[in-house]
Design an enzyme around this catalytic site. Structure first.
Site, PDB file in Angstrom:
ATOM      1  N   ASP A 197     -30.076  -2.920 -43.001  1.00 15.96           N
ATOM      2  CA  ASP A 197     -30.132  -2.383 -41.734  1.00 15.96           C
ATOM      3  C   ASP A 197     -31.645  -2.938 -41.305  1.00 15.96           C
ATOM      4  OD1 ASP A 197     -29.292  -1.782 -39.073  1.00 15.96           O
ATOM      5  OD2 ASP A 197     -30.519   0.003 -39.488  1.00 15.96           O
TER       6      ASP A 197
ATOM      7  N   THR B 143     -33.287  -1.980 -37.787  1.00 20.84           N
ATOM      8  CA  THR B 143     -34.088  -0.969 -37.233  1.00 20.84           C
ATOM      9  C   THR B 143     -33.946   0.329 -38.189  1.00 20.84           C
ATOM     10  OG1 THR B 143     -32.923  -1.887 -35.455  1.00 20.84           O
ATOM     11  CG2 THR B 143     -34.015   0.157 -34.954  1.00 20.84           C
TER      12      THR B 143
ATOM     13  N   ARG C 294     -37.981  -5.191 -29.224  1.00 18.33           N
ATOM     14  CA  ARG C 294     -36.827  -4.986 -28.654  1.00 18.33           C
ATOM     15  C   ARG C 294     -36.546  -5.169 -27.292  1.00 18.33           C
ATOM     16  NH1 ARG C 294     -34.095  -2.065 -32.841  1.00 18.33           N
ATOM     17  NH2 ARG C 294     -33.015  -0.608 -31.244  1.00 18.33           N
TER      18      ARG C 294
ATOM     19  N   ASP D 270     -29.121  -6.137 -33.361  1.00 22.98           N
ATOM     20  CA  ASP D 270     -30.235  -6.810 -32.554  1.00 22.98           C
ATOM     21  C   ASP D 270     -29.886  -8.086 -32.198  1.00 22.98           C
ATOM     22  OD1 ASP D 270     -32.492  -5.587 -31.256  1.00 22.98           O
ATOM     23  OD2 ASP D 270     -33.695  -5.219 -33.002  1.00 22.98           O
TER      24      ASP D 270
ATOM     25  N   ASP E 164     -30.023   3.473 -42.199  1.00 17.56           N
ATOM     26  CA  ASP E 164     -30.386   4.909 -41.848  1.00 17.56           C
ATOM     27  C   ASP E 164     -29.798   5.547 -40.853  1.00 17.56           C
ATOM     28  OD1 ASP E 164     -31.312   3.054 -39.892  1.00 17.56           O
ATOM     29  OD2 ASP E 164     -33.022   4.608 -39.198  1.00 17.56           O
TER      30      ASP E 164
ATOM     31  N   ASN F 264     -24.412   3.926 -37.731  1.00 17.42           N
ATOM     32  CA  ASN F 264     -23.841   2.837 -37.642  1.00 17.42           C
ATOM     33  C   ASN F 264     -23.905   1.964 -38.990  1.00 17.42           C
ATOM     34  OD1 ASN F 264     -26.511   2.344 -37.368  1.00 17.42           O
ATOM     35  ND2 ASN F 264     -26.462   0.524 -36.216  1.00 17.42           N
ATOM     36  N   ASP F 265     -24.679   2.500 -39.945  1.00 19.98           N
ATOM     37  CA  ASP F 265     -24.760   1.842 -41.241  1.00 19.98           C
ATOM     38  C   ASP F 265     -23.773   2.646 -42.345  1.00 19.98           C
ATOM     39  OD1 ASP F 265     -26.723   0.294 -40.403  1.00 19.98           O
ATOM     40  OD2 ASP F 265     -28.114   1.962 -40.696  1.00 19.98           O
TER      41      ASP F 265
END
Lengths: 342, 1177
Positions: B412, B414, B606, B688, B828, B831-832
């Site tokens: 990931d 972010t 971002r 992103d 982390d 969403n992962d």
């Protein structure tokens, strides 16, 4: 940010063990150690091998096959074709002194004393003199647990039942006269077997025979166990040396067992040059299963009996080590790692 | 988590998602007659049972569980066979080890269960306060029933899943922290239903008359739909929707709220927390898979051996004299047995005799190795993070060795590659850029002075937009203020910028934005009574009534709020990703903003776009209606909500954009570079946008300047068809790949081009879409293959704009590709989770976005940089260790059993065991077990610093290289060779020679005969020594523990044998081993042959090692040599002693300085490139 002064509680112990940093010796099987190592080992092996080989060569062995049925000029045991109790003799001539002490063995081949069913067919409690097993032998002993009249057999089991019962007498022919060579049957079995493991039952009314009351002898035996050597109480019953030797099962189907030693009298130094006759009381049938019977005379050294194999093996492996070290040296000289050149 | 994701996919929603519902009668009151039938339902009580067993069912249930394992079952069968038929070995030989294994496991599991019982009891008996007839009654937690009204006070945790009815606060809200559920320590706000929030005293709450209809419990923590019917007076009931914002979960804790009243709806094992207890899917490592296939081979060997022996037995016995010689007769019953039954019994007996070839203790040892070994990960000081005060966590120890096998790393961005520590950089309103000054010791700038207008051209319209923009950013968020008690306190606290109060949110971006706004003069104060309060530049408090929040989700990638200003105007503010906003813009300075956004994205910032629209009152009513009807829906609520959001969030006016910086994590670039060097392909999967992600990738050295970037993005596919783009790319890559092979020969391979691929979510789904029916089959269906082909040739891939589920899809795609590579996912955030669960190894970073990822992962590490040590050092070690463990276990059992097999040929196939029962039993569980266990715990074939410095060593163990079939066959043949040496060595000593003891010890000059047990003991002694010394030869890292265990276990064998043979054991009905061992040792030739046989068995392996090392050295071996053998060729170096270089960087640095220098030189960049080039072939 808070100050980090207080000891963080979660931090694991920082010891050499937890960090996998214990001091260690890190040897390497590199050519540098292995090649000289091989040379050293090879030389040592060759040395031992030579010693073994030479010693082994000095051991004299005399071997005679006396199986019935074979025609042979050495013996007349072909007489005993039906392998019933019969007398025959093996003749041999020594052209050179047979150094003493001389050991006399009998040998059987194609005889599976290491068969599982055979091997378990015994009762160690009986043999340790526990009379409660005399009346009720263990089930292992089948099919020689009880006789046909359901009386307990002592000693029970196949092993005891099949005890080797040929007997031998050795004569030296001196001027046509037969002169008996005395056999020593003491201490041919393991000391621990004789002194600790096997025990006769305690005497009943001073008699060993009475201790065996209510039992029968093994089917194949001509005499009961307490009659094995009536002349010598210390060699009678379960403590009979021949019995003890037989009860120690051989590892392989071709085996020898020690029968007697020649250590007494004028033969203490060995068997002198001359003609000999070995009288055999031929009782033991082997032809049924294609077995052979042999006798051996041998003397021993520090390394035991004659054993060519060990010496040769040491020599071969020793030379192989040297050879491999040479191969490795060549390979190593040719293909050493590029980054080691500098 | 996955369940939740699946709801995000439309189309899969069936007609009836919500078939099963339950009706809860609050306070157990029947509804008024006529409303609906009162059906009392039975629910479980609130007892939590996390324990598996009870006192009564422990033994049967535990045994059942254990014998479900194939190995245990196998040994049980062997044991039963031994009990039933007349077998060569006593049942004890397999019964005892099995009993040992089963007992140890049962004790461990029993103890764990006892702990669980204790914990359960503590929970079940803790008091809760229930309202009955207007009084507060104390009850034990386990007696709580569905429908009870519960009072919970501040800092208490909820005893079951509750629907919030009322709180001590007038607005019907309460704050809750769910730290124990998902690790998010932020305070979340939960809401009482408007119609019940007034019932906030004991007496009042007792009068409430309502029923709740809701779905049956399901494990998703974030999903809940229900409806409350409130019977007021005699009117029609009022129906209100209930969502997850009303549901207080068991395990969460009440904060900042004095007390609440709530009704229990899910109790005991039906609470969402309990439903989440269910264990995760079991992952199996590649090593375990090879182990199982080896096991099958050995099972075949076992059956083969038994068959061969059975057949040979009957062939051999065809001669009746052999079958039943006079000295060894059968019993009558044996004779009468049918030949087939006899043959089958014989077959089973052979199976029993040889069963030890399948090592009973291997599973136990492997399990112990994994369990104990994983402690080294948790103990590792290098992976300890001061800031988080935690080290690495091991959630499953089953995958330790898989860490050494990783080929693909999916990371990931972010929070994983980057810090997720956001800092507001700038904002841009209609193309004017505003940059706040750096905060000076937390002091707030005087209002306008804090702003640097880069190009200021204040006209009326932009002035208005600017104000609106700041307010929008201040209002459009879900940030909470960690409150102080008084309004003054908050005001002062925030105003003075002190740490007395601060912002909390589940999204660090929002905090950064709100804090950035503060620095620009607009301070968000708090949410009070549905009013958001802002302190503007003039130090005036502006109040906006918060009407609706359209929450953020990762599919929409935006969020909105609807507020009413003081002046009564309705505003809808929306912020979101540029791709989510731009298509919905009708006016505004799109081009300027877009340019700025792209500029910022390239910088790696971002960006978020902010837009608004004004609503008229009528429009607002419509919106409300739309939302409420969606929220009230009991079926497909999510789908309907997202449709409603889609309708509402359109026709925006663009205000501007924000830029927030997310710094790279410490040593992220170094880690990625190491992973690359170790031969791993690193993929970055991020939500992103492309530009931002690309910038991060360059910064983290995922892409280098020399990397040729291939783009597979919507932009390109708009120009060309997907088909053409794919073929173009694959052509480029493959063509070059071809020329690269040629280059290798010309020695120019150093400069080969490496490729980086960028793909976005939309294109990816197009690639993965199954071929349209009949659409020329070949072209459509092969996209996936072509795509994989391209990926295979790229060293780095960046996937941007990914939805969480797509991340998992990618992982799955690679996992299923034809090489079946081992994948690792590291992330982390929530969403992962899906990709962490999907990958072979899932690693969670204990980051800022809660601990969901860490909880669902197999291993959790504090920082991304720790991945390097995790893989390169721990993974490498564990793989080496377990590979040796597995191979060695099979080897030592071949050595053990093959002589028994050979012996059958010389004992008339009678299943005579070669070894004594005690030896058969103890060989695997005590004579040879500890050395290999210790080896597999502490072996280090190379120093760990070298492993870290030289990642290319990792390639040496790639692709399960130590457990390939050739190596397995080598070990097996080595085992067979050794067994042949043992057996025939002993055989020739016994056969045809007078191999005897000369018995000097016992009496003088006796020649005592050796029997079959001496034969077996000789073989066994050679066996134990050879097998242990073989391990000693393989050990590269001799700590005192190794010495202790290896020499100790040999000593133990000798002592045991002396003891076993030295006593007439009264409990044995045979005394066959009596004095056998001592008699053997009293014989000179026995000693000589033991030494000889051990040497012969070990020689070929040593020779093979030395030759392979010289002829085909692996990188590992080169390093070993250059590290340890640096003085090897020094001319004056004498052999002996100094050859063996003890080098250890840490314990004896002084001694070893010379070695060290040499070693370091070997790692100069030059030598790296040499190695890499050679590996490149």
């Amino acid at each position: 940010m808070k100050k980090k002064e207080e000891e963080t509680s979660n931090r694991p112990d920082n010891t050499a063990f937890t960090q996998q940093r214990l001091p260690a010796w890190q040897p390497m099987l590199s050519a540098g150690i292995v090649i000289p190592g091989f040379v050293v080992i090879g030389l040592a092996f060759i040395g031992v091998g030579v010693a073994l080989f030479v010693t082994s060569q000095s051991i004299q062995v005399l071997e005679r096959d006396y199986t019935a049925g074979d025609e042979s000029s050495d013996h007349n045991c072909s007489l005993c074709v039906n392998e019933a109790s019969c007398l025959c003799a093996v003749h041999f001539t020594l052209v050179q002194q047979f150094e003493g002490p001389v050991f006399f063995y009998y040998g059987l081949s194609n005889y599976f004393q290491n068969h599982r069913k055979y091997g378990v067919s015994r009762d160690d409690y009986q043999l340790s003199g526990d009379t409660s097993y005399f009346t009720d032998p263990q089930d292992y002993c089948v099919p020689y647990q009880y006789d046909s009249k359901n009386r307990p057999i002592v000693p029970c089991g196949s092993v005891a039942n099949s005890i080797f019962n040929d007997t031998f007498k050795l004569y030296q022919i001196v001027g046509g006269q037969r002169k008996q060579v005395p056999f020593d049957g003491k201490g041919i079995s393991w000391w621990t077997d004789y002194n600790l493991k096997y025990r006769n039952p305690s005497l009943v009314d001073g008699s060993l025979a009475k201790a065996f009351n209510g039992t029968v002898k093994p089917v194949n035996w001509p005499r009961a166990v307490y009659e094995l050597d009536t002349s010598d109480a210390s060699n009678n019953g379960f403590l009979n040396q021949d019995f003890l030797v037989w009860m120690r099962r051989a590892a392989l189907p071709d085996f020898r067992k020690l029968y007697r030693r020649i250590t007494e009298g004028e033969y203490e130094k060995g068997l002198p040059v001359g003609n000999y006759s070995l009288e055999i009381n031929y009782n033991y049938p082997v032809r049924g299963f294609g077995g052979r019977k042999k006798v051996f005379f041998s003397n021993v050294t520090w390394m035991g009996g004659k054993n060519q194999f060990l010496g040769i093996a040491y020599l071969v492996i020793g030379s192989l080590c040297i050879f491999m070290s040479l191969v490795m040296l060549i390979v190593y000289a040719k293909y050493r790692f590029p980054d080691e050149d500098s | 988590m996955r369940a939740r994701m699946s709801h995000l996919i439309p189309a899969c929603a069936g007609e009836e998602n919500w078939v099963d519902s339950r009706t809860v009668y609050i306070g157990h009151k029947e509804p008024p007659p006529g409303a609906e039938a009162y059906i009392p339902q039975r629910f479980p009580d609130n007892r939590i049972v996390s324990s598996k067993y009870t006192f009564w069912n422990f033994i049967p249930k535990n045994l059942f569980e254990q014998f479900r394992r194939i190995a245990n079952f196998y040994f049980l069968i062997i044991f039963l066979v031994q009990l039933i038929i007349d077998t060569p070995t006593s049942p004890i030989t397999s019964g005892l080890p099995l009993f040992f294994v089963i007992t140890v496991t049962a004790i461990k599991q029993g103890y764990e269960d006892w702990l669980r019982h204790k914990a359960d009891n503590a929970i079940n008996q803790c008091p809760v306060h229930v309202i009955q007839h207007g009084n507060v009654v104390r009850k034990q937690s386990r007696k709580l029933r569905v429908g009870d009204i519960v009072r919970v006070k501040e800092d208490e945790s909820f005893p079951c899943d509750l629907i919030l009815l009322s709180t001590s606060r007038d607005d019907g809200t309460c704050f809750v922290t769910t730290a124990s559920l998902d690790g998010e320590s932020s305070h979340k706000t939960y809401y009482a239903v408007q119609d019940t929030k007034a019932f906030n005293t004991e007496e009042a709450i007792d009068t409430i008359h309502a029923t709740i209809e809701c779905e049956q419990p399901q494990p998703d923590l974030y999903k809940f739909v229900g409806r409350i019917n409130i019977y007021l007076a005699r009117d029609e009931p009022v129906a209100r929707p209930l969502g997850s914002e009303n549901l207080l979960l068991r395990g969460a804790t009440l904060k900042n709220t004095e007390y609440i009243y709530a009704v229990a709806i899910y109790t005991g094992m039906e609470t969402k927390m309990a439903l989440n207890y269910q264990s995760k899917s079991q992952k199996r490592s590649a090593v375990e898979k090879s182990m199982n296939s080896y096991l099958i081979v050995y099972l075949c060997i076992l059956i083969g051996k038994a068959l061969i022996n059975t057949i040979l037995k009957y062939v051999w016995q065809a001669n009746p004299n052999r079958d039943e010689p006079w000295y060894n007769q059968r019993t009558e019953s044996e004779r009468q047995r049918h030949i087939l039954i006899r043959a089958f019994t014989d077959f089973l007996a052979f199976m029993v005799l040889f069963n030890y070839i399948i090592p009973v203790s291997m599973y136990v040892t492997v399990e112990m190795q994994k369990f104990l070994g994983s402690y080294f990960i948790t103990w590792d000081d290098d992976m300890f993070d001061e800031e988080l005060d935690t080290g690495a966590l091991v959630n499953t120890s089953d995958l330790n060795e898989e860490l050494g096998q990783v080929e693909y790393v999916f990371t990931d961005k972010t929070g994983t590659l980057t810090e997720n520590n956001m800092e507001f950089i700038e904002c841009c309103v209609d193309g004017h850029v505003y940059v706040p000054h750096a905060i000076c010791n937390g002091q707030v700038m005087a209002a306008a002075a804090g702003i640097d207008m880069i190009d200021s051209s204040p006209d009326a319209e932009s002035r208005e937009h600017e104000e609106l923009f700041f307010r929008a950013v201040c209002l459009c968020h879900t940030v909470q203020v960690k409150e102080e008690e008084t309004v003054d306190g908050i005001k002062r606290g925030i105003h003075q910028g002190k740490a007395t109060s601060f912002y909390i949110s589940s999204s660090p971006d929002e905090v950064a934005l709100v804090e950035g706004m503060k620095r620009l003069g607009f301070t968000y104060l708090r949410l009070k009574d549905s009013h958001m309060e802002i302190l503007n530049r003039e130090d005036e408090i502006e109040r906006f009534e918060l009407l609706e929040v359209l929450n953020f989700d990762s599919v929409r990638r935006r969020m909105s709020v609807i507020v009413r200003s003081n002046t009564g105007e309705y505003y809808l503010f929306c912020k979101g990703a540029d791709s989510a906003i731009f298509p919905r813009i009708v006016s505004g300075k799109v081009d300027q903003v877009r340019a700025r956004v792209e500029h910022n994205a390239v910088e790696g910032l971002r960006t978020l776009c902010v837009a608004y629209k004004k609503l008229s009152h009528i429009e607002y009513e419509e919106v409300c209606h739309l939302l409420n009807s969606a929220k009230l829906a009991l079926q497909d609520r999510d789908k309907k909500l997202s449709e409603a959001y889609d309708t509402i969030e359109r026709d925006f006016i663009l205000l501007g954009a924000t830029a927030v910086e997310d710094r790279l994590q410490d040593k992220a670039a170094d880690t990625i570079e190491s992973l690359h060097k170790a031969g791993m392909k690193v993929w970055v999967l991020t939500g992103d946008k492309m530009e931002t992600a690309t910038a991060t990738c360059y910064a983290s050295k995922l892409f280098r300047r020399s990397t040729q970037i291939l783009e597979l993005t919507t932009k390109r596919t708009e120009e060309q068809s997907l088909h053409d783009v794919l073929h173009d790319l694959s052509h480029t890559v493959l063509h070059h790949h071809g020329s690269m092979i040629r280059d290798t020969f010309s020695g120019l391979s150093n400069e080969f081009q490496d490729y980086g691929l960028i793909i976005d979510g939309a294109t990816l789904s197009a690639v993965l879409k199954p071929a349209p029916e009949g659409g020329g089959g070949a072209s459509g269906g092969n996209y996936k293959e072509i795509f994989l082909e391209i990926c295979r040739n790229c060293s780095a891939v960046l996937c941007c704009r990914m939805a969480p589920l797509q991340k998992a899809q990618i992982v799955k795609l690679i996992k299923a590709s034809k090489e079946h590579p081992i994948t690792l996912a590291v992330g982390d955030g929530a969403n992962d989770v899906s990709m962490i669960l999907e990958a072979h190894v899932g690693i969670g970073i204990m980051g800022k976005e809660g601990r969901q990822a860490a909880r669902n992962s197999d291993y959790a590490i504090p920082k991304f940089k720790h991945l390097k040590k995790m893989l390169l050092v721990h993974g490498h070690y564990y793989y080496i260790r377990i590979a040796e463990l597995v191979q060695y276990f099979f080897y030592k059992n071949v050595c053990f059993i093959f002589p028994q097999f050979l012996y059958q040929f010389f004992c008339g196939f009678s299943q005579q065991p070669l070894y004594d029962t005690a030896y058969l039993t103890l060989y695997n569980i005590s004579f040879t077990s500890l050395p290999i266990l210790l080896y597999s715990l502490i072996e280090q074939h190379i120093n760990m610093d070298i492993l870290k410095k030289d990642p290319s060593l990792y390639r040496d163990i790639a692709k399960n290289s130590l457990l390939r079939w050739p190596i397995f066959i080598y070990w097996t043949f080595l085992g067979v060779f050794d067994a042949v040496v043992f057996f025939f060595g002993a055989f020739f000593l016994f056969d045809n020679t007078t191999f005897t003891s000369n018995g000097q010890l016992m009496t003088t000059n006796t020649q005592m005969m050796f029997g079959n047990w001496t034969f077996g003991t000789l073989v066994f002694t050679v066996l134990v020594f050879t097998v242990t010394l073989k391990l000693a030869l393989d050990t590269h890292y001799w700590t005192w523990i190794n010495h202790f265990v290896i020499w100790g276990s040999l000593l133990f064998y000798v002592i045991f044998s002396l003891l076993w043979g030295g006593i007439i054991w009264p409990f044995l009905n045979y005394q066959r081993m009596y004095y056998v061992f001592m008699q053997m040792l009293s014989s000179g030739p026995a000693w000589l042959s033991i030494i000889l046989l051990i040497m012969v068995s070990l020689l070929p392996d040593v020779v093979k090692k030395v030759l392979c090392r010289a002829l085909w050295p692996t990188t590992t071996e080169r390093i070993q040599v250059s590290a340890a053998g640096s003085t090897l060729h020094s001319p004056q170096g004498p052999y002996r002693g100094k050859r063996i270089i003890c080098f250890c960087f840490f314990s004896q640095p002084v001694l070893l300085s010379k070695t060290e220098k040499r070693a370091n030189r070997a790692f100069s960049p030059d030598s790296f490139s040499v190695q890499n080039r050679e590996k490149g072939k």
